[in-house]
Design a protein around this motif. Structure first.
Motif, mmCIF file in Angstrom:
data_model
loop_
_atom_site.group_PDB
_atom_site.id
_atom_site.type_symbol
_atom_site.label_atom_id
_atom_site.label_comp_id
_atom_site.label_asym_id
_atom_site.label_seq_id
_atom_site.Cartn_x
_atom_site.Cartn_y
_atom_site.Cartn_z
ATOM 1 N N LEU A 77 -9.981 -3.753 3.557
ATOM 2 C CA LEU A 77 -11.295 -4.690 3.593
ATOM 3 C C LEU A 77 -12.043 -4.983 2.715
ATOM 4 N N TYR A 78 -12.639 -6.190 2.855
ATOM 5 C CA TYR A 78 -13.969 -6.656 1.954
ATOM 6 C C TYR A 78 -15.442 -6.996 2.644
ATOM 7 N N SER A 79 -16.086 -6.353 2.710
ATOM 8 C CA SER A 79 -17.581 -6.907 3.417
ATOM 9 C C SER A 79 -17.899 -7.855 3.478
ATOM 10 N N ASN A 80 -17.553 -8.322 1.841
ATOM 11 C CA ASN A 80 -18.204 -10.134 1.330
ATOM 12 C C ASN A 80 -17.354 -11.217 2.499
ATOM 13 N N THR A 81 -16.357 -10.686 3.140
ATOM 14 C CA THR A 81 -15.241 -12.515 3.746
ATOM 15 C C THR A 81 -14.881 -11.600 5.103
ATOM 16 N N THR A 82 -14.408 -12.837 5.997
ATOM 17 C CA THR A 82 -13.964 -12.383 6.952
ATOM 18 C C THR A 82 -12.651 -12.476 6.825
ATOM 19 N N ASP A 83 -12.281 -11.746 5.713
ATOM 20 C CA ASP A 83 -10.515 -11.975 5.386
ATOM 21 C C ASP A 83 -10.262 -10.907 6.870
ATOM 22 N N GLY A 84 -9.147 -10.471 6.451
ATOM 23 C CA GLY A 84 -8.229 -9.255 7.290
ATOM 24 C C GLY A 84 -8.116 -8.652 6.190
ATOM 25 N N GLU A 85 -7.650 -7.709 7.434
ATOM 26 C CA GLU A 85 -6.783 -6.562 5.991
ATOM 27 C C GLU A 85 -5.600 -7.038 5.160
ATOM 28 N N THR A 86 -5.757 -6.755 4.302
ATOM 29 C CA THR A 86 -4.649 -6.997 3.360
ATOM 30 C C THR A 86 -4.069 -5.693 2.436
ATOM 31 N N THR A 87 -2.557 -5.061 1.979
ATOM 32 C CA THR A 87 -2.313 -4.087 1.299
ATOM 33 C C THR A 87 -2.199 -4.451 -0.105
ATOM 34 N N ALA A 88 -2.462 -3.738 -0.978
ATOM 35 C CA ALA A 88 -2.559 -3.350 -2.262
ATOM 36 C C ALA A 88 -1.822 -2.224 -2.465
ATOM 37 N N ALA A 89 -0.826 -1.710 -2.922
ATOM 38 C CA ALA A 89 -0.391 -0.592 -3.635
ATOM 39 C C ALA A 89 -0.779 0.422 -4.678
ATOM 40 N N THR A 90 -1.139 -0.356 -5.360
ATOM 41 C CA THR A 90 -2.042 -0.039 -6.549
ATOM 42 C C THR A 90 -3.880 -0.333 -6.711
ATOM 43 N N SER A 91 -4.372 0.175 -5.155
ATOM 44 C CA SER A 91 -5.511 0.317 -4.727
ATOM 45 C C SER A 91 -6.204 1.965 -4.735
ATOM 46 N N LEU A 92 -6.886 1.640 -3.529
ATOM 47 C CA LEU A 92 -7.440 3.318 -3.132
ATOM 48 C C LEU A 92 -5.467 3.759 -2.566
ATOM 49 N N THR A 93 -5.186 4.618 -3.280
ATOM 50 C CA THR A 93 -3.718 5.120 -3.573
ATOM 51 C C THR A 93 -3.264 6.505 -2.178
ATOM 52 N N SER A 94 -4.544 7.420 -2.142
ATOM 53 C CA SER A 94 -4.497 8.765 -1.394
ATOM 54 C C SER A 94 -5.796 9.292 -1.476
ATOM 55 N N PHE A 95 -6.080 9.424 0.209
ATOM 56 C CA PHE A 95 -6.951 10.641 -0.044
ATOM 57 C C PHE A 95 -6.822 11.635 -0.284
ATOM 58 N N ASN A 96 -7.802 12.876 -0.276
ATOM 59 C CA ASN A 96 -7.556 13.628 -0.843
ATOM 60 C C ASN A 96 -8.291 14.475 0.067
ATOM 61 N N SER A 97 -8.222 16.007 -0.557
ATOM 62 C CA SER A 97 -9.026 17.393 0.201
ATOM 63 C C SER A 97 -10.202 17.741 -0.733
ATOM 64 N N ASP A 98 -10.648 16.014 -2.018
ATOM 65 C CA ASP A 98 -11.936 16.720 -2.951
ATOM 66 C C ASP A 98 -12.564 15.390 -3.536
ATOM 67 N N GLY A 99 -12.234 14.423 -2.567
ATOM 68 C CA GLY A 99 -11.908 12.507 -3.428
ATOM 69 C C GLY A 99 -10.746 11.583 -2.988
ATOM 70 N N PHE A 100 -10.876 11.266 -4.184
ATOM 71 C CA PHE A 100 -9.875 10.159 -3.629
ATOM 72 C C PHE A 100 -8.597 9.509 -5.046
ATOM 73 N N SER A 101 -7.319 9.335 -4.768
ATOM 74 C CA SER A 101 -6.792 8.725 -5.983
ATOM 75 C C SER A 101 -6.983 7.026 -6.163
ATOM 76 N N LEU A 102 -6.962 6.103 -6.983
ATOM 77 C CA LEU A 102 -6.668 5.502 -7.462
ATOM 78 C C LEU A 102 -5.371 4.793 -8.225
ATOM 79 N N GLY A 103 -5.195 3.791 -7.987
ATOM 80 C CA GLY A 103 -4.441 3.204 -8.848
ATOM 81 C C GLY A 103 -4.584 1.979 -9.634
ATOM 82 N N ALA A 104 -3.982 1.236 -10.716
ATOM 83 C CA ALA A 104 -4.624 0.200 -11.773
ATOM 84 C C ALA A 104 -4.949 -1.299 -11.450
ATOM 85 N N LEU A 105 -5.132 -1.266 -9.571
ATOM 86 C CA LEU A 105 -5.924 -2.873 -9.345
ATOM 87 C C LEU A 105 -6.991 -2.804 -10.081
#
Length: 651
Positions: A77-105
């Motif tokens: 989601l984007y706080s600066n737009t009214t857009d609905g949810e989008t899916t990007a496979a290379t964005s934030l790729t996982s939520f972890n026990s000590d943070g998060f993982s990212l793709g190449a977006l």
């Protein structure tokens, strides 16, 4: 608190007990994009507890990217737009026990950009994420698990484009008023979103409007607490505050949060304005008093805008809140609302968590590296040559003072602090340059930047214990000496950091009766109208140290002329030692592990002098419980029989 007890409490807190800390549930983490998959380790358990990660590119106009565990990884989601949810496979790729993982977006990991991330973990009395399907029913009670009355709620429809609809405890919602996170609008009458009702400690009241509760629509709500307690060693400390202030035409406004914030988001409710987002990692410098309009600069992002990071006349931090500067006023009477989150509060358990020494790294920033964000640093250019020692800190930004001088502060634009693992200055890559780096931490070290009052004696601090050593300097108004308080001397005496002189009976720590008064666990006294520590026309910085078991020792010893063991309670010896004689003249000597504390010669430098380091003396020897002052140290007055000495040691 003993380490074992702290560990047990922390474990219990993370399992649902009382001892959670702000570091367990909130993080501001800055990182460089790589363009390749990588992991951000910020210490927040997202996979087990859930929460929200908010990411924004700092250098370019990418949209804000919001991901939460209820909707799942890759869902943006984007706080600066009214857009609905989008899916990007290379964005934030996982939520972890000590943070998060990212793709190449690019939006989260462009290799040419730097990024800020803010992570909010789900926890009672702090933050909750609720997803729901709309039912179109007016007065719907949407349950939440905050365990307290929310201070702010933000709802967003995710299956189609709609505004980010916001309520805040300080806003009047009667007559269907609301605000939007995605634009600059003031509070105004809109559609009936909240049934003119603030959220309760158990539920959020929704109307049947399609923007917030349309039948079959999908939604997410981010729910923030305020003044709810629940954190710290005893489970009774606040870490989040939602509040407001009213601007005026002539004065800066001091806002009391009950804690020093690390993150503040604020907006004018009565007029159009940005949603300003500031945090201490990117920089909220404290200006010197008397500086011209326009010098009260914070580094800002705007929640409603994709704009790159910029500067604005905004706020500075205090030990219990922040100051909003009148330069930013809009109407002279407008109300502003804010949400503030506390700075780190855990007590460290090892000296390596809070102190490091490094030589310059010429490959990539930061130039001086540590295992922690640096809050204060000493810097010497070429220790084998003459030169001043700069002392600078995160709270005062690019400003610095010289420890050997009574001069007012200078400015070095390259002094920057926005790194998780060190700090940066661009004063050459000479291998003999050195930086000594300190982290603010409960029980160990604190920094207080304050404006003198001329009459009020008590200054707040966040050390959490009684300071045993305080180093204070006038920043801007007059060339005055550094004043040092040490518990071994008492509050009726001081020594000067920029001098080898003995202690003086002239106290800077006076109360209303002009009697020296020792500091407390929350405040320290400064003498009324003293140019050195408390003149109403000037600004000051204070560095506070205390003894923390296994981490630091503020102490004293009496010289014997023979080898003298100084027990600091350490298990692997001191990595840093600072010593000063007080009953006669004596320099401020210091040693560190990087240059060597050995059974042979140990190089030393002097804080009160520009002299090059001395490498051919053996005044200090290692000792597992602290350090040994050798018999040879009496040659330079460090171990004279009957001499009185004060010291600071770090494990």
């Amino acid at each position: 608190m003993p380490s074992t007890k702290k560990l047990l409490q922390a474990a219990a807190g993370n399992a649902g007990g009382d001892s959670l800390y702000v570091e367990d549930v909130f993080s501001t983490y800055l990182y460089d994009g790589t363009g390749a998959a990588h992991t951000i380790t910020n210490g927040i358990d997202l996979s087990g507890e859930g929460g929200l990660t908010w990411i924004k590119a700092r250098d370019i106009g990418y949209s804000h990217q919001l991901f939460d565990t209820e909707r799942g990884a890759t869902k943006q989601l984007y706080s600066n737009t009214t857009d609905g949810e989008t899916t990007a496979a290379t964005s934030l790729t996982s939520f972890n026990s000590d943070g998060f993982s990212l793709g190449a977006l690019n939006g989260v990991n462009n290799p040419s950009q730097t990024f800020a991330s803010w992570t909010f973990r789900k926890a009672e009395k702090f933050f909750d994420v609720v997803t729901y399907t709309g039912n179109g029913v007016n007065g719907r009670q949407l349950p939440h698990s905050l365990g307290s009355t929310p201070g702010m709620v933000v709802c967003k429809r995710t299956d189609t484009g709609q505004n980010w609809i916001l309520q805040h405890k300080s806003l009047d919602l009667s007559g269907n008023k609301t605000m939007y996170l995605n634009n600059t609008d003031a509070l105004a009458v809109a559609n009936d979103y909240w049934n003119s009702t603030h959220a309760s400690s158990t539920a959020i009241t929704l109307s049947g409007d399609a923007d917030i509760n349309g039948s079959g629509g999908t939604y997410v709500a981010y729910v923030f607490a305020s003044d709810a307690g629940g954190f710290g060693d005893d489970g009774d400390e606040n870490i989040i505050k939602c509040g407001s202030w009213n601007e005026n035409s002539t004065n800066n406004i001091t806002i009391d949060c009950g804690f020093e914030p690390a993150f503040v988001m604020f907006k004018c409710a009565d007029a159009a304005s940005s949603w300003y987002m500031v945090d201490s990692m990117r920089g909220i410098p404290t200006p010197s008093s008397g500086t011209a309009t326009g010098n009260y600069i914070s580094t800002v992002l705007q929640a409603q805008s994709s704009n790159a990071e910029g500067s604005a006349n905004a706020i500075s931090l205090t030990s219990n809140g922040f100051i909003w500067y009148q330069d930013g006023r809009l109407t002279n009477t407008a109300k502003w609302i804010y949400i503030a989150i506390r700075r780190p509060m855990k007590t460290p358990e090892a000296g390596t968590e809070v102190f490091a020494v490094d030589t310059p790294d010429s490959t990539s920033p930061p130039k001086y590296r540590s295992s922690f964000p640096v809050d204060m640093a000493w810097f010497r250019s070429n220790i084998n040559s003459t030169g001043a020692t700069d002392i600078a800190n995160r709270l005062t930004g690019t400003k610095y003072l010289n420890t050997n001088s009574n001069a007012v502060e200078g400015n070095q634009n390259s002094y920057t602090w926005d790194f998780q693992n060190g700090w940066y200055n661009d004063q050459g890559t000479e291998t003999n340059n050195r930086s000594w780096m300190f982290k603010r931490a409960t029980g160990f070290f604190d920094v207080v930047a304050y404006t003198g009052s001329g009459s009020v004696y008590l200054k707040d601090h966040n050390l959490g214990v009684v300071p045993e050593m305080m180093i204070v300097k006038n920043r801007n108004g007059a060339e005055t000496s550094w004043s040092v308080y040490h518990s071994a001397l008492g509050a009726d005496y001081r020594v000067q950091l920029n001098s080898d002189s003995a202690s003086s009976a002239t106290s800077d720590w006076d109360n209303a009766s002009d009697v020296g008064t020792a500091p407390t666990a929350t405040q320290f006294n400064v003498k009324a109208a003293s140019v050195i520590v408390n003149n109403a026309s000037y600004s000051y910085v204070a560095y506070l140290f205390a003894t923390l078991a296994g981490v630091s020792k503020v102490g004293s010893y009496t010289g014997t002329g023979a080898d003298l063991n100084v027990d600091c309670g350490f298990s692997a010896g001191a990595r840093f030692i600072l010593i000063k004689r007080t009953n006669s003249t004596g320099n401020w000597f210091y040693w560190d592990y990087e240059r060597g504390i050995t059974a042979g010669n140990d190089p030393y430098l002097l804080l009160n002098s520009t002299a090059a380091q001395v490498t051919n003396t053996d005044y200090i020897d290692p000792l597992s419980s602290g350090f040994t002052v050798t018999s040879g140290a009496s040659f330079d007055g460090l171990n004279n029989s009957g001499g009185n000495y004060i010291f600071l040691a770090i494990a």
